[in-house]
Design a protein around this motif. Structure first.
Motif, mmCIF file in Angstrom:
data_model
loop_
_atom_site.group_PDB
_atom_site.id
_atom_site.type_symbol
_atom_site.label_atom_id
_atom_site.label_comp_id
_atom_site.label_asym_id
_atom_site.label_seq_id
_atom_site.Cartn_x
_atom_site.Cartn_y
_atom_site.Cartn_z
ATOM 1 N N ASP A 1 -11.460 5.345 5.343
ATOM 2 C CA ASP A 1 -12.261 6.215 4.483
ATOM 3 C C ASP A 1 -13.560 6.589 5.175
ATOM 4 O O ASP A 1 -14.258 5.718 5.700
ATOM 5 N N LEU B 1 -9.677 -1.328 -2.033
ATOM 6 C CA LEU B 1 -8.318 -1.019 -1.602
ATOM 7 C C LEU B 1 -7.447 -2.242 -1.870
ATOM 8 O O LEU B 1 -7.968 -3.340 -2.053
ATOM 9 N N SER B 2 -6.137 -2.047 -1.838
ATOM 10 C CA SER B 2 -5.232 -3.196 -1.986
ATOM 11 C C SER B 2 -5.612 -4.277 -0.984
ATOM 12 O O SER B 2 -5.578 -5.465 -1.286
ATOM 13 N N GLU B 3 -5.999 -3.845 0.219
ATOM 14 C CA GLU B 3 -6.324 -4.793 1.291
ATOM 15 C C GLU B 3 -7.603 -5.591 1.017
ATOM 16 O O GLU B 3 -7.887 -6.563 1.707
ATOM 17 N N TYR C 1 -15.395 0.953 -5.561
ATOM 18 C CA TYR C 1 -14.515 1.294 -4.465
ATOM 19 C C TYR C 1 -13.803 0.049 -3.972
ATOM 20 O O TYR C 1 -14.375 -1.044 -3.950
ATOM 21 N N THR D 1 0.871 -1.174 0.000
ATOM 22 C CA THR D 1 0.000 0.000 0.000
ATOM 23 C C THR D 1 0.905 1.220 0.000
ATOM 24 O O THR D 1 1.995 1.183 0.568
ATOM 25 N N ARG E 1 -10.836 10.704 2.653
ATOM 26 C CA ARG E 1 -9.927 9.914 3.466
ATOM 27 C C ARG E 1 -9.939 10.527 4.859
ATOM 28 O O ARG E 1 -9.902 11.748 4.996
ATOM 29 N N PRO F 1 -9.102 -5.821 -5.214
ATOM 30 C CA PRO F 1 -9.432 -4.645 -4.426
ATOM 31 C C PRO F 1 -10.929 -4.364 -4.314
ATOM 32 O O PRO F 1 -11.337 -3.621 -3.453
ATOM 33 N N SER G 1 -10.204 6.991 -6.738
ATOM 34 C CA SER G 1 -10.626 8.143 -5.933
ATOM 35 C C SER G 1 -11.962 8.577 -6.505
ATOM 36 O O SER G 1 -12.349 8.152 -7.591
ATOM 37 N N THR H 1 -11.095 0.859 6.908
ATOM 38 C CA THR H 1 -10.439 1.348 5.698
ATOM 39 C C THR H 1 -9.754 2.701 5.827
ATOM 40 O O THR H 1 -8.910 3.045 5.008
#
Length: 511
Positions: A398, A319-321, A317, A176, A413, A324, A295, A396
């Protein structure tokens, strides 16, 4: 047995002659991608690399990327994709942190001296034993930086029996961007990655006669890797690779290759629209699906794109986590512009406060996610993992709201939040308003330190070509259109904004 390489192997078995990758004048069939990946797997095994070992790859969107990525997976090893913009010191950090045993590194170009940086990073990393150069000249067997990929593959068999891995074995470690402290590696299992591909594939209708994907999002990043390469390969689609986004060239490739599926970040859509409006570039007509993430897209860009292309941008939406993709404006349900849609199949989302308690009603709160897409944890960092994970839920960072129909909208964020004189200012909200001004093309809002208010609101603005407007005039206009605590007191006009390799605006460089 579950191995992510099945997304390539299955298509190579079923449609061996179909074009898998287009790069410049090269057209490579599925059978060839699979054969070279088998040779890579044989090469790794011959060098003593096997199940569970980590292998890094630093390469832009070139045919080398799938060769190496799937070769590593077939060998039962773990892929560690690196951002191609990293400097030598950062490459060494990633190799050490991931315990990588080998690095496949693109030789680079005068503009991007990747071979030089990669070699220096490799030399500085303790436990990394093998360095393979991916030469800039096709099929070159020598390189000043070390052993050439093609020389290393010489004599390697094109047959390989994929090493059996289980669903929970790690397939990929995605770093990340590390806006807070040093980058951390999100460990994603074969099941995490494969389920995300299956759900993505199911969400988007296939085009009769086959799909063509434009691969301009970096494949080293989770969005390009899952949504473009892995889902595209699973469908047996044609993947048109573009190493560097350039709006005119992207539009030209879409027309020439009859691209049906495009995924990008908001700045890419903005740049293509600017090219069409300012220079009269011709727009492609084959596009069926346009996807945005990375984004939040400015609502003005969404409207303009739909009017210009006749296709609405579907926002999602992740995330890498989360491998995604976590939520999406899904076909078959009404899309709501400006939202990130609803959680994808098999995934739950909720809003939480800083104590993990559920925030009732619309929020705002921090998005927490649970499901098949959530990572195993940060590699080698149990404390960092415990900070963000609890009972299978991942928080997250977010901040979002959720409406009565279950559609989430990202406000910002958590770390981009500006607190001015005790009031919370969400930069995205200010950016949206600024972009409704006819002279404004793009805006980025950040908080800058202030003696009495704590933080002051500052906007960096790119104007439309030929627009005449002063900073003072825009400030006055903003004052009339926003609450007193929100409007930017400081405005700076720029010709360009700093961006990451994936096209996200780098706010930390603007602060």
């Amino acid at each position: 047995m579950l191995n992510l390489s099945i997304v390539l192997e299955d298509s190579a078995r079923n449609t061996p002659e179909n074009t898998a990758v287009v790069f410049g004048d090269m057209r490579l069939p599925y059978s060839m991608i699979d054969t070279v990946a088998n040779q890579v797997a044989n090469l790794l095994v011959s060098r003593g690399i096997g199940k569970g070992d980590k292998v890094a790859v630093s390469c832009p969107n070139l045919p080398y990327f799938p060769f190496v990525y799937f070769g590593i997976l077939k060998a039962g090893a773990v892929v560690v994709p690196l951002n191609v913009l990293l400097q030598s010191r950062e490459i060494a950090y990633h190799l050490d942190d991931s315990d990588a045993k080998a690095l496949f590194c693109f030789e680079g170009t005068p503009e991007l001296p990747l071979g030089e940086r990669g070699r220096a990073g490799f030399e500085a990393a303790e436990g990394c034993d093998h360095f393979f150069v991916l030469p800039a000249t096709p099929l070159a067997t020598e390189s000043e930086y070390g052993e050439s990929f093609w020389a290393a593959l010489g004599g390697m068999s094109g047959e390989f029996e994929t090493v059996p891995t289980s669903a929970d074995d790690t397939a990929v470690i995605l770093y990340t961007s590390g806006t807070t402290g040093r980058p951390k590696g999100a460990e994603l299992s074969h099941q995490n990655m494969l389920m995300n591909v299956l759900v993505n594939d199911k969400m988007f209708p296939r085009t009769e006669g086959g799909d063509t994907y434009l691969g301009v999002l970096p494949l080293f990043h989770s969005f390009g890797q899952t949504v473009i390469m892995n889902t595209g390969f699973m469908r047996g689609a044609k993947l048109v690779l573009m190493p560097r986004f350039e709006p005119g060239e992207a539009l030209e490739l879409m027309r020439r290759e009859e691209v049906t599926f495009f995924a990008g970040v908001p700045t890419m859509y903005w740049a293509m629209l600017t090219k069409i409006h300012a220079e009269g570039a011709e727009k492609p007509t084959s596009l069926k699906i346009a996807v945005a993430g990375g984004s939040a897209s400015p609502v003005e860009v969404l409207k303009d794109f739909e009017q210009t292309f006749g296709v609405s941008i579907l926002e999602g939406y992740g995330l890498s986590e989360t491998s995604p993709v976590a939520s999406f404006n899904q076909p078959g349900r009404p899309a709501k512009a400006g939202t990130i849609g609803t959680p994808i199949w098999g995934v739950e989302m909720r809003l939480v406060d800083h104590d993990w308690k559920t925030v009732e009603g619309e929020g705002p709160g921090e998005i927490a996610i649970r499901g098949h897409n959530v990572m195993k944890g940060y590699y080698g960092r149990p404390e960092a993992t415990d900070e963000v994970m609890r009972d299978g839920w991942f928080r997250t960072g977010d901040i979002a709201t959720v409406d009565a129909d279950g559609y989430y909208s990202i406000i910002d964020r958590a770390k981009d939040l500006i607190i001015r004189g005790g009031f919370n200012v969400y930069p995205r909200e200010v950016e949206e308003v600024l972009m409704t001004h006819e002279a404004v093309s793009l805006a980025a809002v950040v908080g800058v330190p202030h003696d009495s208010h704590g933080e002051e609101v500052k906007a960096y603005v790119i104007l439309n070509p030929g627009a005449s407007l002063t900073e003072a005039e825009l400030t006055a206009w903003a004052k009339e259109n926003m609450a007193a605590y929100k409007y930017p007191r400081i405005i700076e006009f720029r010709d360009a904004l700093p961006m990451t390799a994936t096209g996200k605006i780098l706010k930390r460089e603007l602060r």
